[in-house]
Design a protein around this motif. Structure first.
Motif, PDB file in Angstrom:
ATOM      1  N   SER A  99      33.203  11.381 -68.655  1.00  0.00           N
ATOM      2  CA  SER A  99      32.612  10.298 -69.453  1.00  0.00           C
ATOM      3  C   SER A  99      32.787   8.927 -68.810  1.00  0.00           C
ATOM      4  CB  SER A  99      33.229  10.304 -70.848  1.00  0.00           C
ATOM      5  OG  SER A  99      34.618  10.064 -70.772  1.00  0.00           O
ATOM      6  N   SER A 100      33.145   8.874 -67.536  1.00  0.00           N
ATOM      7  CA  SER A 100      33.389   7.579 -66.893  1.00  0.00           C
ATOM      8  C   SER A 100      32.120   6.739 -66.732  1.00  0.00           C
ATOM      9  CB  SER A 100      34.063   7.777 -65.539  1.00  0.00           C
ATOM     10  OG  SER A 100      33.220   8.489 -64.665  1.00  0.00           O
ATOM     11  N   GLY A 101      30.950   7.321 -66.883  1.00  0.00           N
ATOM     12  CA  GLY A 101      29.712   6.567 -66.752  1.00  0.00           C
ATOM     13  C   GLY A 101      29.286   5.854 -68.020  1.00  0.00           C
ATOM     14  N   LEU A 102      29.971   6.128 -69.136  1.00  0.00           N
ATOM     15  CA  LEU A 102      29.580   5.506 -70.406  1.00  0.00           C
ATOM     16  C   LEU A 102      29.707   3.987 -70.367  1.00  0.00           C
ATOM     17  CD1 LEU A 102      30.988   7.969 -73.074  1.00  0.00           C
ATOM     18  CD2 LEU A 102      28.636   7.665 -72.329  1.00  0.00           C
ATOM     19  N   ARG A 103      30.715   3.489 -69.697  1.00  0.00           N
ATOM     20  CA  ARG A 103      30.903   2.041 -69.600  1.00  0.00           C
ATOM     21  C   ARG A 103      29.707   1.406 -68.886  1.00  0.00           C
ATOM     22  NH1 ARG A 103      35.944   1.482 -67.042  1.00  0.00           N
ATOM     23  NH2 ARG A 103      36.814   2.027 -69.057  1.00  0.00           N
ATOM     24  N   THR A 104      29.224   2.067 -67.854  1.00  0.00           N
ATOM     25  CA  THR A 104      28.061   1.559 -67.113  1.00  0.00           C
ATOM     26  C   THR A 104      26.816   1.566 -67.987  1.00  0.00           C
ATOM     27  OG1 THR A 104      28.991   2.380 -65.047  1.00  0.00           O
ATOM     28  CG2 THR A 104      26.634   1.936 -65.072  1.00  0.00           C
ATOM     29  N   VAL A 105      26.613   2.644 -68.743  1.00  0.00           N
ATOM     30  CA  VAL A 105      25.448   2.732 -69.633  1.00  0.00           C
ATOM     31  C   VAL A 105      25.526   1.648 -70.701  1.00  0.00           C
ATOM     32  CG1 VAL A 105      24.260   4.170 -71.327  1.00  0.00           C
ATOM     33  CG2 VAL A 105      25.076   5.172 -69.194  1.00  0.00           C
ATOM     34  N   ASN A 106      26.709   1.439 -71.282  1.00  0.00           N
ATOM     35  CA  ASN A 106      26.868   0.381 -72.289  1.00  0.00           C
ATOM     36  C   ASN A 106      26.589  -0.991 -71.700  1.00  0.00           C
ATOM     37  OD1 ASN A 106      27.458   1.990 -74.516  1.00  0.00           O
ATOM     38  ND2 ASN A 106      29.633   2.063 -74.015  1.00  0.00           N
ATOM     39  N   ILE A 109      22.859  -1.350 -71.469  1.00  0.00           N
ATOM     40  CA  ILE A 109      22.274  -1.539 -72.801  1.00  0.00           C
ATOM     41  C   ILE A 109      22.499  -2.959 -73.303  1.00  0.00           C
ATOM     42  CG2 ILE A 109      22.500  -0.888 -75.237  1.00  0.00           C
ATOM     43  CD1 ILE A 109      23.055   1.977 -74.236  1.00  0.00           C
ATOM     44  N   ASN A 110      23.682  -3.488 -73.071  1.00  0.00           N
ATOM     45  CA  ASN A 110      24.023  -4.813 -73.586  1.00  0.00           C
ATOM     46  C   ASN A 110      23.610  -5.952 -72.668  1.00  0.00           C
ATOM     47  OD1 ASN A 110      25.202  -3.815 -75.966  1.00  0.00           O
ATOM     48  ND2 ASN A 110      27.072  -3.319 -74.842  1.00  0.00           N
TER      49      ASN A 110
END
Length: 129
Positions: A99-106, A109-110
């Motif tokens: 799940s380390s890519g979630l920060r990049t996706v967020n 998005i933001n």
């Protein structure tokens, strides 16, 4: 500089062929391993392509293989200049259980585009009058 459409089609066809090599069950163990290594080499070579669509497709293929050995390569792709490539890397990581890519996706998005003062061109001013 964008490549021609035929170049993109050719690259995507090669990546699809590489993906098919990963999932060929009818080969012997040694033949399968050799083809798998060759397919992985093709995919990894396309990660350095100048075309962001080719890099994105290569990352999606890497995620679909289920090879957890690709995690470090996928994490490096999270810093790609193209946001679509970063999203593909995050998705591939997610498929591999990371799940380390979630920060990049967020962050994508933001991300808000830069906004300055709205200045109408003279043509727009004339149309409003």
């Amino acid at each position: 500089m964008k490549k021609s459409v035929s170049y993109n089609i050719r690259m995507k066809a090669r990546l699809l062929a590489a993906l098919c090599l990963f999932f060929t069950p009818s080969l012997g163990a040694e033949d399968g391993k050799a083809l798998g290594r060759k397919a992985l080499g093709v995919v990894v070579a396309h990660l350095a392509d100048a075309d962001s669509e080719v890099r994105e497709k290569a990352l999606r293929v890497m995620g679909a293989t289920g090879n957890r050995g690709a995690l470090s390569t996928l994490r490096k792709s999270l810093s790609d200049p193209d946001k679509h490539v970063r999203i593909a890397a995050a998705e591939a990581l997610w498929q591999l259980g990371d799940s380390s890519g979630l920060r990049t996706v967020n962050a994508i998005i933001n991300d808000k585009p830069a906004q300055g003062a709205i200045v109408n061109s003279p043509l727009v001013e004339l149309k409003m009058i």
